[in-house]
Design an enzyme around this catalytic site. Structure first.
Site, PDB file in Angstrom:
ATOM      1  N   THR A  72       0.828  -1.219   0.000  1.00 26.94           N
ATOM      2  CA  THR A  72       0.000   0.000   0.000  1.00 26.94           C
ATOM      3  C   THR A  72       0.864   1.271   0.000  1.00 26.94           C
ATOM      4  OG1 THR A  72      -1.626  -1.236   1.267  1.00 26.94           O
ATOM      5  CG2 THR A  72      -1.880   1.151   1.243  1.00 26.94           C
ATOM      6  N   GLU A  73       0.364   2.283  -0.743  1.00 27.84           N
ATOM      7  CA  GLU A  73       1.032   3.591  -0.764  1.00 27.84           C
ATOM      8  C   GLU A  73       0.021   4.659  -0.353  1.00 27.84           C
ATOM      9  OE1 GLU A  73       2.858   4.210  -4.580  1.00 27.84           O
ATOM     10  OE2 GLU A  73       4.117   2.424  -4.372  1.00 27.84           O
ATOM     11  N   GLN A 111     -22.564  -5.488  23.317  1.00 28.36           N
ATOM     12  CA  GLN A 111     -23.901  -5.064  23.729  1.00 28.36           C
ATOM     13  C   GLN A 111     -24.387  -5.871  24.938  1.00 28.36           C
ATOM     14  OE1 GLN A 111     -25.108  -2.483  22.243  1.00 28.36           O
ATOM     15  NE2 GLN A 111     -27.128  -2.395  23.180  1.00 28.36           N
ATOM     16  N   ILE A 112     -24.119  -7.158  24.924  1.00 25.33           N
ATOM     17  CA  ILE A 112     -24.527  -8.014  26.048  1.00 25.33           C
ATOM     18  C   ILE A 112     -23.838  -7.563  27.341  1.00 25.33           C
ATOM     19  CG2 ILE A 112     -24.163 -10.386  26.963  1.00 25.33           C
ATOM     20  CD1 ILE A 112     -25.096 -11.443  24.241  1.00 25.33           C
ATOM     21  N   GLY A 114     -23.451  -4.511  28.180  1.00 26.91           N
ATOM     22  CA  GLY A 114     -23.958  -3.205  28.598  1.00 26.91           C
ATOM     23  C   GLY A 114     -22.820  -2.200  28.696  1.00 26.91           C
ATOM     24  N   GLU A 154      -6.392  -6.703   3.467  1.00 24.14           N
ATOM     25  CA  GLU A 154      -6.411  -7.962   2.684  1.00 24.14           C
ATOM     26  C   GLU A 154      -7.556  -7.946   1.658  1.00 24.14           C
ATOM     27  OE1 GLU A 154      -3.982  -9.997   3.034  1.00 24.14           O
ATOM     28  OE2 GLU A 154      -3.201  -9.227   4.928  1.00 24.14           O
TER      29      GLU A 154
HETATM   30  C1  LIG Z   1      -4.223  -1.824  10.419  1.00 22.21           C
HETATM   31  C2  LIG Z   1      -3.848  -1.947   8.985  1.00 22.21           C
HETATM   32  C3  LIG Z   1      -2.784  -2.757   8.630  1.00 22.21           C
HETATM   33  C4  LIG Z   1      -2.399  -2.850   7.290  1.00 22.21           C
HETATM   34  N1  LIG Z   1      -1.299  -3.597   6.961  1.00 22.21           N
HETATM   35  C5  LIG Z   1      -0.828  -3.568   5.692  1.00 22.21           C
HETATM   36  C6  LIG Z   1       0.405  -4.195   5.352  1.00 22.21           C
HETATM   37  O1  LIG Z   1       1.054  -4.836   6.182  1.00 22.21           O
HETATM   38  N2  LIG Z   1       0.890  -4.040   4.089  1.00 22.21           N
HETATM   39  C7  LIG Z   1       0.215  -3.334   3.133  1.00 22.21           C
HETATM   40  O2  LIG Z   1       0.703  -3.235   2.009  1.00 22.21           O
HETATM   41  N3  LIG Z   1      -0.969  -2.747   3.419  1.00 22.21           N
HETATM   42  C8  LIG Z   1      -1.508  -2.837   4.669  1.00 22.21           C
HETATM   43  N4  LIG Z   1      -2.682  -2.203   4.980  1.00 22.21           N
HETATM   44  C9  LIG Z   1      -3.340  -1.404   3.959  1.00 22.21           C
HETATM   45  C10 LIG Z   1      -4.637  -2.004   3.458  1.00 22.21           C
HETATM   46  O3  LIG Z   1      -4.372  -3.148   2.702  1.00 22.21           O
HETATM   47  C11 LIG Z   1      -5.354  -0.905   2.691  1.00 22.21           C
HETATM   48  O4  LIG Z   1      -5.808   0.045   3.636  1.00 22.21           O
HETATM   49  C12 LIG Z   1      -6.496  -1.414   1.844  1.00 22.21           C
HETATM   50  O5  LIG Z   1      -6.003  -2.158   0.766  1.00 22.21           O
HETATM   51  C13 LIG Z   1      -7.369  -0.289   1.308  1.00 22.21           C
HETATM   52  O6  LIG Z   1      -6.579   0.638   0.638  1.00 22.21           O
HETATM   53  P1  LIG Z   1      -6.703   2.204   1.001  1.00 22.21           P
HETATM   54  O7  LIG Z   1      -6.579   2.353   2.456  1.00 22.21           O
HETATM   55  O8  LIG Z   1      -5.769   2.943   0.139  1.00 22.21           O
HETATM   56  O9  LIG Z   1      -8.185   2.548   0.617  1.00 22.21           O
HETATM   57  P2  LIG Z   1      -8.685   3.022  -0.825  1.00 22.21           P
HETATM   58  O10 LIG Z   1      -8.165   2.106  -1.873  1.00 22.21           O
HETATM   59  O11 LIG Z   1      -8.434   4.465  -0.967  1.00 22.21           O
HETATM   60  O12 LIG Z   1     -10.240   2.774  -0.670  1.00 22.21           O
HETATM   61  C14 LIG Z   1     -11.066   3.636   0.123  1.00 22.21           C
HETATM   62  C15 LIG Z   1     -12.500   3.100   0.047  1.00 22.21           C
HETATM   63  O13 LIG Z   1     -12.962   3.136  -1.300  1.00 22.21           O
HETATM   64  C16 LIG Z   1     -13.385   1.845  -1.705  1.00 22.21           C
HETATM   65  N5  LIG Z   1     -13.061   1.669  -3.125  1.00 22.21           N
HETATM   66  C17 LIG Z   1     -11.843   1.563  -3.687  1.00 22.21           C
HETATM   67  N6  LIG Z   1     -11.962   1.387  -5.012  1.00 22.21           N
HETATM   68  C18 LIG Z   1     -13.277   1.397  -5.302  1.00 22.21           C
HETATM   69  C19 LIG Z   1     -14.041   1.267  -6.497  1.00 22.21           C
HETATM   70  N7  LIG Z   1     -13.460   1.042  -7.683  1.00 22.21           N
HETATM   71  N8  LIG Z   1     -15.365   1.321  -6.396  1.00 22.21           N
HETATM   72  C20 LIG Z   1     -16.000   1.517  -5.235  1.00 22.21           C
HETATM   73  N9  LIG Z   1     -15.329   1.637  -4.047  1.00 22.21           N
HETATM   74  C21 LIG Z   1     -13.993   1.582  -4.094  1.00 22.21           C
HETATM   75  C22 LIG Z   1     -12.614   0.876  -0.827  1.00 22.21           C
HETATM   76  O14 LIG Z   1     -13.221  -0.397  -0.743  1.00 22.21           O
HETATM   77  C23 LIG Z   1     -12.612   1.635   0.487  1.00 22.21           C
HETATM   78  O15 LIG Z   1     -13.836   1.444   1.150  1.00 22.21           O
HETATM   79  C24 LIG Z   1      -3.124  -2.142   6.300  1.00 22.21           C
HETATM   80  C25 LIG Z   1      -4.218  -1.367   6.664  1.00 22.21           C
HETATM   81  C26 LIG Z   1      -4.593  -1.267   7.983  1.00 22.21           C
HETATM   82  C27 LIG Z   1      -5.757  -0.383   8.350  1.00 22.21           C
END
Ligand SMILES: Cc1cc2nc3c(=O)[nH]c(=O)nc-3n(C[C@H](O)[C@H](O)[C@H](O)COP(=O)(O)OP(=O)(O)OC[C@H]3O[C@@H](n4cnc5c(N)ncnc54)[C@H](O)[C@@H]3O)c2cc1C
Length: 556
Positions: free
Chosen positions: A280-281, A510-511, A513, A537
């Site tokens: 992720t970026e 919820q259970i 309270g 994931e």
């Molecule tokens: C606690 C935590 C641990 C993590 N660990 C890792 C890790 O170890 N390595 C790693 O690489 N990543 C990791 N991640 C990142 C995670 O995989 C991403 O947050 C996830 O893939 C979503 O990407 P984003 O946050 O950029 O959301 P976005 O891609 O910006 O999406 C934002 C929202 O828009 C929705 N959306 C996106 N595209 C569309 C579309 N075409 N149509 C309709 N809706 C859409 C998504 O479902 C989401 O609800 C972690 C995230 C968290 C919160």
């Protein structure tokens, strides 16, 4: 025919009736989204709401079929009235959910009102009403509250693993879980050491590479059962430890050279080093093909520059799996991405700075800053800055032939991450259910334990049912994956169990309270932890639209 047999047959017919409508609607969307060269993404996007709902319908219908199959298998070995009732209750709820989605806007599914009304036929309605009757559900709740639990139906080997890891989760992880969560600590060696000794990190690695998985076939059941038990102890403090080696080892098995497998897999199995996944970026998460972190070829290797975010365990890890753009041509999209292994020192803190002082080219700096989160604590998830980080040619996954194939290797790794995340959801649900059950017996209101009231019994019945169905859905998909299939089902089970975990942990809270909202109650942690499962994931929406719906439509 006995009443039970007839009811099971009714359940099957209801699910198949729902399945037929889902299939019909998917076929209709396929026609609407047809372009000059196969499916048109733009046209598909015009059907997002229906596609999302259909993914959910298909996931629930699949879960229902597996629940019925499970009840049959259970009946073959013992008296299985509990399993059979749970399967029927689930089928009834699934059919109601499916028909409610379809009847809300039949036109968007390419269905006539009358076609959807088939799911409102008298026999289907009667089946649902019988299964979901308040007295039937509270009787199920009473059985569950009295200690009845559904059979796991595991092999002897899987049961031995379950037993061993359940003991570690109860005796070692649970006593530390609250402290890790509330003080936002990194997982201590008291947890890491026994898990390493028990072979936890080698669960997805074949024996010939130093792991404990068979050489000739996948063994997802071992990984699922261990993950489930450790997640019952703590999602962030133990249950998610295997995710990263699972993803990296699958990626290496799919795309690594033989030398890379020989070098890295035994080390990953021994947790020397621990690893992290940096995909992720800040500007690209779900849209993996849009990754921008730059990898530029230089003498003897590659130079990496850019930012990754949410890289869980990046501090403690000694190696990062990094997806980077090795070809700057934007028209290449996902074909311009390669996968690299970036070696670094291990750090425990919330911040780290690693300076490259050895190797062919020195001076690169990798800095990490942990992002504060509401839950999922124990590993820290970092924003990581790559400033002229040198990666030798040996660490390009797949060697020269792997250039441009990083996206495919990442996807191979993520398929394992999905089933593993379903197992994590089950562990969290199990922990929450246990707490809810015991609290419902202790806490009195209006003169008697809250667990004696019909509403609480119905809650317990539904929680136990959804937990059992989620678990058996996950096991069934694990078995399919062992036979080389189950990719789409892995996405469905991830979608289904993660949202179910949110609901179930909410009910457990919820259970309790007011006490459910207290930080000192573990159920508040379960609720916060469960929330992340539908985000990573494969975020729920992207998983439903881009993986499940798309695969169903392509296959129609
Ligand atoms: C606690 C935590 C641990 C993590 N660990 C890792 C890790 O170890 N390595 C790693 O690489 N990543 C990791 N991640 C990142 C995670 O995989 C991403 O947050 C996830 O893939 C979503 O990407 P984003 O946050 O950029 O959301 P976005 O891609 O910006 O999406 C934002 C929202 O828009 C929705 N959306 C996106 N595209 C569309 C579309 N075409 N149509 C309709 N809706 C859409 C998504 O479902 C989401 O609800 C972690 C995230 C968290 C919160």
């Amino acid at each position: 025919m006995s009443d039970v047999k007839r009811e099971m047959q009714d359940a099957r017919q209801c699910v198949e009736a729902a399945g037929a409508l889902i299939k019909q609607s998917i076929g209709w969307i396929k026609k609407q989204a047809a372009g000059d060269k196969g499916l048109s993404n733009d046209k598909l996007d015009q059907h997002q709401l229906a596609s999302f709902d259909l993914s959910w319908c298909a996931a629930e219908a699949t879960a229902a079929r597996f629940a019925l199959e499970y009840a049959e298998r259970a009946a073959a070995v013992a008296d299985a009235t509990l399993e059979a009732q749970m399967a029927r209750v689930f089928c009834a709820e699934a059919v109601l959910n499916i028909r409610n989605r379809l009847i809300a806007r039949p036109q968007n599914f390419g269905l006539e009102d009358a076609e959807v009304m088939a799911l409102f036929a008298a026999d289907i309605s009667r089946f649902c009403q019988t299964q979901l009757d308040a007295n039937a559900l509270s009787a199920l709740g009473t059985r569950v509250a009295d200690g009845a639990s559904s059979a796991y139906l595991l092999s002897d080997d899987a049961m031995m693993m379950q037993d061993a890891f359940r003991r570690v989760a109860t005796n070692v992880v649970m006593p530390l879980a609250e402290k890790i969560h509330r003080e936002d600590q990194i997982i201590p060696k008291e947890i890491l050491q026994p898990l390493t000794e028990m072979g936890c990190f080698g669960l997805s690695i074949p024996e010939r590479y130093g792991g404990i998985q068979s050489n000739d076939h996948e063994d997802n059941m071992g990984m699922i059962v261990v993950t489930e038990e450790l997640s019952r102890g703590s999602l962030g403090g133990a249950g998610s430890l295997i995710t990263r080696p699972e993803i990296l080892s699958r990626a290496l098995l799919k795309g690594g050279t033989e030398e890379q497998r020989q070098k890295w897999l035994p080390r990953l199995a021994a947790a020397e080093p621990l690893c992290a996944v940096a995909v992720t970026e800040p500007d690209a998460g779900s849209d993996v093909a849009a990754m921008r972190l730059k990898a530029v070829k230089c003498e003897g290797g590659w130079m990496l520059n850019g930012v990754k975010t949410w890289c869980t365990m990046a501090g403690k890890a000694g190696v990062l799996l990094v997806l980077a753009r090795s070809n700057p041509d934007p028209s290449l999209g996902h074909k311009g991405l390669s996968m690299f292994l970036v070696e670094k020192d291990s750090y425990d803190g919330h911040d780290f700075e690693f300076k490259q002082t050895t190797g062919k080219i020195q001076g690169g700096v990798l800095t990490g800053r942990a992002i504060s989160t509401v839950g999922y604590r124990g590993m820290h998830s970092y924003e990581v800055f790559f400033d002229n980080i040198f990666v030798p040619d040996d660490n390009l996954v797949g060697g020269p032939a792997g250039e441009g194939k990083g996206f495919y290797f990442t996807m191979a790794g993520f398929a394992g991450g999905r089933i593993q995340t379903a197992a994590r959801a089950i562990g969290v649900m199990q922990a929450a259910f246990e707490r809810a059950l015991s609290y419902s017996k202790e806490r009195k209101a209006f003169g008697k334990p809250i667990g004696d009231y019909q509403l609480t019994l119905v809650k317990l019945a539904r929680m136990a049912t959804l937990l059992t169905v989620s678990r058996q859905f996950t096991y069934a998909v694990g078995r399919l994956m062992d036979q080389g299939g189950g990719q789409m089902e892995a996405s469905m089970v991830k979608l289904f169990t993660c949202r179910t975990a949110e609901w179930l942990t909410r009910e457990a809270m919820q259970i309790h309270g007011g006490m459910g909202y207290a930080e000192e109650s573990p159920v508040s942690r379960y609720f916060l932890d469960a929330r992340v499962l539908s985000i990573f994931e494969g975020a729920e929406e992207t998983l439903a639209l881009k993986v499940i719906a798309r695969s169903l439509i392509e296959a129609a």
